[in-house]
Write a protein that holds these residues in place. Structure first.
Motif, short mmCIF file in Angstrom:
data_model
loop_
_atom_site.label_atom_id
_atom_site.label_comp_id
_atom_site.label_asym_id
_atom_site.label_seq_id
_atom_site.Cartn_x
_atom_site.Cartn_y
_atom_site.Cartn_z
N VAL A 224 0.84 -1.21 0.00
CA VAL A 224 0.00 0.00 0.00
C VAL A 224 0.87 1.25 0.00
O VAL A 224 0.60 2.22 -0.73
N ARG A 225 1.94 1.23 0.79
CA ARG A 225 2.84 2.39 0.82
C ARG A 225 3.55 2.56 -0.52
O ARG A 225 3.71 3.69 -1.01
N GLN A 227 2.40 1.60 -3.39
CA GLN A 227 1.38 2.07 -4.33
C GLN A 227 1.14 3.56 -4.16
O GLN A 227 1.02 4.30 -5.15
N GLU A 228 1.09 4.01 -2.91
CA GLU A 228 0.88 5.43 -2.64
C GLU A 228 2.09 6.24 -3.12
O GLU A 228 1.93 7.32 -3.71
N ASN A 229 3.29 5.73 -2.86
CA ASN A 229 4.49 6.42 -3.33
C ASN A 229 4.54 6.49 -4.85
O ASN A 229 4.96 7.50 -5.43
N ARG A 231 1.92 6.46 -6.80
CA ARG A 231 0.92 7.45 -7.22
C ARG A 231 1.45 8.86 -7.05
O ARG A 231 1.29 9.71 -7.94
N ARG A 232 2.11 9.10 -5.91
CA ARG A 232 2.66 10.44 -5.67
C ARG A 232 3.77 10.76 -6.66
O ARG A 232 3.89 11.91 -7.11
#
Length: 456
Positions: A224-225, A227-229, A231-232
């Protein structure tokens, strides 16, 4: 050799060692208990024989005196101090063949001779004046005990053989159940590597209340982290490209205008030069902001030291006052307050917050510093236009601006608060914005005191 095979062999070996150890323990425990019981019986018989007063008269020693105490597979004899057998009765040739040894103390011995388990005890015969006149020796063949122990050995051997036979089967199913979630994790990782997708483990894996379940939950949190990174990062690249493209497009347009008309029209030439210079300055500021942000992220493990925060606030406020010609009011509650941090980074944080307050307000800017329990609290307060409440959670995103046209006019790149947040997180602190439209904005920063490792 695969992990599954190694686990099967290791579990089988451990089971075998445990079974062998317990078999050995059971064998010798039962042997000791049974022989101890036989020893007690012989000692009791020796005490009965010694109660006969005739035993203390060597002239009366004869086989008939001992015959009444004789049992099957047993021996009774009296040994004189010269080592000779004075009298003996026996129902076993093996016991009779045992050499006679004269001793002056009590003695017990259990021997295994030619497959025959035999037991001997010796008791001194003490006459008048406490002088030993002979030695009473009793022997017994432990045939029943030996037969029982042979039966026990056969049973334990069958048990060990059964363990050897079934432990691989048990190990197979055990390791299969143990390896299954690890294989699932491996397949998920391979899929992520081959396809580049962010795939989470199923709840069947993560719902377990053991180490494997914890591993699955940690893996999902990591994905999840990531994936978030990702995306960012994509968002950052898109925004950076857009922000860089705008001034370059303006520069290109005015350069083309100069090439066509600039040589003949001084007004057009001056307008183009001013625009190119303005966009170049903005482009340079944007690149500098990106470099500062990258530098903060790169030094995420910066060593922290005690910082006299009151002195740092005063010196930074004075520099900003001279640079912008604006009044900045500083209010310090505790002059000796120290926080744990990097002085250069904290100064950069103060500059960002003061710069925003000066740009978006015309009134005096207030900087407050105080203590709250385990942390140092810094507040930068302005009485400017304020920020809509719906925009507050997004202000720390990179390149986010409440009013892009207004920010561009004041030179903002949308990276200042993102850098500020990175610096605060680097110091393991917290940052928050409170604002009300038309009344102003308050930026609150909480940092751990120098005696604490982190603010929680």
């Amino acid at each position: 050799m695969s992990l599954r095979t190694r686990l099967m062999l290791l579990s089988g070996l451990w089971i075998l060692l445990i079974v062998v150890f317990f078999n050995w323990f059971i064998y010798y425990y039962i042997l000791k208990k049974t022989t101890d019981n036989e020893v007690r019986q012989l000692w009791n018989k020796a005490q009965i024989i010694l109660r006969d007063t005739e035993i203390y008269h060597p002239a009366n020693w004869n086989p008939g005196q001992l015959q009444e105490y004789l049992e099957p597979d047993s021996l009774i004899r009296i040994i004189s101090p010269d080592g000779a057998v004075r009298t003996q009765v026996s129902t076993s040739e093996e016991l009779s063949a045992h050499p006679a040894i004269y001793r002056t103390q009590y003695h017990t011995v259990v021997r295994n001779e030619l497959g025959l388990l035999i037991l001997f005890i010796q008791v001194p015969i003490v006459g008048k004046s406490n002088v030993q006149i002979g030695l009473l020796e009793l022997g017994k063949g432990l045939n029943v005990v030996a037969a029982f122990m042979e039966l026990l050995v056969a049973g334990l051997t069958m048990t060990t053989g059964s363990v050897l036979l079934f432990s691989p089967l048990v190990g197979f199913f055990y390791t299969k159940a143990l390896i299954r979630p690890i294989r699932q994790l491996l397949e998920t990782m391979r899929t992520i590597r081959s396809k580049g997708d962010f795939i989470l483990l199923s709840s069947q894996f993560t719902a377990k209340k053991d180490e494997l379940g914890e591993l699955g939950r940690t893996f999902n949190e990591m994905i999840v982290r990531l994936q978030e990174n990702d995306r960012r990062q994509k968002h950052f690249v898109a925004d950076a490209s857009h922000e860089l493209k705008t001034p370059l497009t303006v520069i290109e347009s005015y350069t083309s205008l100069l090439r066509r008309w600039g040589g003949r029209d001084p007004a057009i030439r001056q307008e183009a030069l001013n625009a190119i210079h303005s966009e170049t300055v903005r482009l340079k500021g944007l690149i500098d902001a990106l470099l500062r942000l990258a530098e903060v992220e790169r030094h995420a493990e910066t060593e922290l030291h005690p910082v006299r925060i009151a002195e740092l606030i005063r010196s930074t406020a004075e520099q900003m006052r001279r640079a912008f010609g604006r009044n900045i009011i500083v209010r310090i509650d505790a002059e000796e307050t120290e926080c744990s941090g990097d002085e250069a980074r904290l100064k950069q944080l103060l500059i960002i917050l003061l710069d925003n307050a000066i740009k978006y307000s015309q009134e005096d800017v207030i900087v407050e510093c105080g203590e709250e329990e385990r942390c140092v609290v810094i507040r930068v307060i302005d009485r400017g236009m304020g920020i809509p409440s719906g925009e507050l959670p997004l202000l720390f995103e990179r390149f986010y601006r409440v009013d892009k046209a207004r920010s561009r006019g004041t030179g903002g790149s949308g990276l200042g608060l993102a850098i500020a947040k990175q610096i605060v997180e680097l110091h393991q602190g917290l940052i928050r914005l409170d604002s009300e439209e038309g009344k102003g904005t308050t930026a609150t920063v909480k940092l751990p005191k120098s005696s604490l490792r982190a603010f929680q």
